[in-house]
Design a protein around this motif. Sequence first.
Motif, short mmCIF file in Angstrom:
data_model
loop_
_atom_site.label_atom_id
_atom_site.label_comp_id
_atom_site.label_asym_id
_atom_site.label_seq_id
_atom_site.Cartn_x
_atom_site.Cartn_y
_atom_site.Cartn_z
N PHE A 169 27.07 -37.63 -5.34
CA PHE A 169 27.27 -37.11 -3.99
C PHE A 169 26.13 -37.58 -3.10
O PHE A 169 25.01 -37.07 -3.14
CB PHE A 169 27.35 -35.59 -4.02
N SER A 170 26.40 -38.59 -2.29
CA SER A 170 25.35 -39.23 -1.50
C SER A 170 25.44 -38.83 -0.03
O SER A 170 26.51 -38.91 0.58
CB SER A 170 25.45 -40.75 -1.62
N GLN A 171 24.32 -38.42 0.52
CA GLN A 171 24.24 -38.13 1.94
C GLN A 171 23.28 -39.10 2.64
O GLN A 171 23.26 -39.19 3.84
CB GLN A 171 23.76 -36.70 2.17
N CYS A 172 22.44 -39.75 1.84
CA CYS A 172 21.53 -40.73 2.40
C CYS A 172 21.22 -41.74 1.30
O CYS A 172 21.64 -41.57 0.16
CB CYS A 172 20.24 -40.09 2.91
N MET A 231 21.21 -27.85 -8.15
CA MET A 231 20.71 -27.66 -6.79
C MET A 231 20.30 -28.99 -6.16
O MET A 231 19.83 -29.90 -6.84
CB MET A 231 19.52 -26.69 -6.78
N ALA A 232 20.54 -29.09 -4.85
CA ALA A 232 20.19 -30.29 -4.11
C ALA A 232 20.10 -29.96 -2.64
O ALA A 232 20.70 -28.99 -2.16
CB ALA A 232 21.21 -31.39 -4.34
N SER A 233 19.38 -30.77 -1.93
CA SER A 233 19.38 -30.70 -0.48
C SER A 233 20.67 -31.33 0.05
O SER A 233 21.13 -32.34 -0.47
CB SER A 233 18.17 -31.45 0.08
N LEU A 234 21.23 -30.74 1.09
CA LEU A 234 22.44 -31.30 1.69
C LEU A 234 22.18 -32.62 2.39
O LEU A 234 23.11 -33.37 2.69
CB LEU A 234 23.06 -30.30 2.68
N THR A 235 20.91 -32.92 2.67
CA THR A 235 20.57 -34.17 3.35
C THR A 235 20.03 -35.21 2.37
O THR A 235 19.44 -36.21 2.77
CB THR A 235 19.53 -33.93 4.45
N GLY A 251 18.42 -32.26 -7.72
CA GLY A 251 18.47 -33.64 -7.26
C GLY A 251 17.07 -34.07 -6.87
O GLY A 251 16.08 -33.60 -7.43
N ARG A 252 16.97 -34.96 -5.92
CA ARG A 252 15.65 -35.48 -5.53
C ARG A 252 14.74 -34.35 -5.04
O ARG A 252 15.17 -33.46 -4.30
CB ARG A 252 15.77 -36.51 -4.41
#
Length: 248
Positions: free
Chosen positions: A242-245, A232-236, A184-185
Motif C-alpha cells: 500500500f503505497s502513498q509515497c 500500523m503505518a502512517s497514511l502518508t 511500516g516506515r
Amino acid sequence: MKIRERVLVTGASRGIGEAVALALASAGYDLSLWARSGEAMETVAAACAAKGAHVEIAVVDVSDASSVQIAAERATWSSDGLAGVVLNAGAGMWRPLEDETTNAWDTTVATNLNGAFYVLRACVEHLKKAGGGLIVGISSDSALYPFPNRAAYAAAKTGMRALLETARLELRGAGVRISVLFPGRVDTSFKGGHSDAAPGTRPGALSADEVAGVVQYLFTMPRNVEMREVHMASLTSTFGPFSQCQES
C-alpha cells in the motif's frame, strides 16, 4: 503500597527503544534497558529516572548468547520477576541478493532473530514468576510483505514472528501474553535503505513516539486480554504493497 513492575527493553539507546523506555517510565514502570551503546543508554536512563522510574542498564549485544546470559544473571529480576519484555533490538541494510555478503546476512539474522530467541530464553522463567507478563515484539511490515533487496531482514523478521507464535503456544498456560507490532516506515536512525538515516530523513513516516504509544497502550490492557498483532503505518507513507509515497 503497590509494587512497581519492571519491564526489559532491548535496543533502548535510541529510536523506538528510547521512545518505548520513556513511555513506559511515564506509565509508572521500572525499567531494565539493554543496548550496545552504554553512553547513549545512560542518557535515556537519566530521562526515565526523571519520570520516576528505577532504571538499571547493561551493555548487551543481543546477537551474542553469552552477553545476554551474563546480563540476565546480573539483573535484579530474581525477587519479583518481570512484568514484560520489549524485543526491539534490530538491524538491517537493504541490498540485492547478488550483493548480499555472508557477514551482512549473518549480522542481520543474528540481531533480529537469534537475539530475540536469546532474550526470550533468558526471560521466560522471570515472566512466569511474575504471574504472567507481556512480551512485545517489534517486527516490521517486511515480515508480512517481503520487499526487494531485503532478503536477510525479511527472513529474520518472519522467523521472529514464527518464534513468537511458538512461544505463545508454550507460554499461554502460564498467563504470558504476546503482542507483535508490524510497523511500516518509522522515522529513526535505523539504516535500511539509508546511508545517513536519522530522525527527519523519512518524511511522512511514523515517529518513534507513535510506535511507543502503541506499546504503552498494550501494557494497559487487562491481563486476560491478548492483543496478538498490530499492523500500523502512517497514511502518508507506505505499508507493504500500500503505497502513498515513494518508498525509501
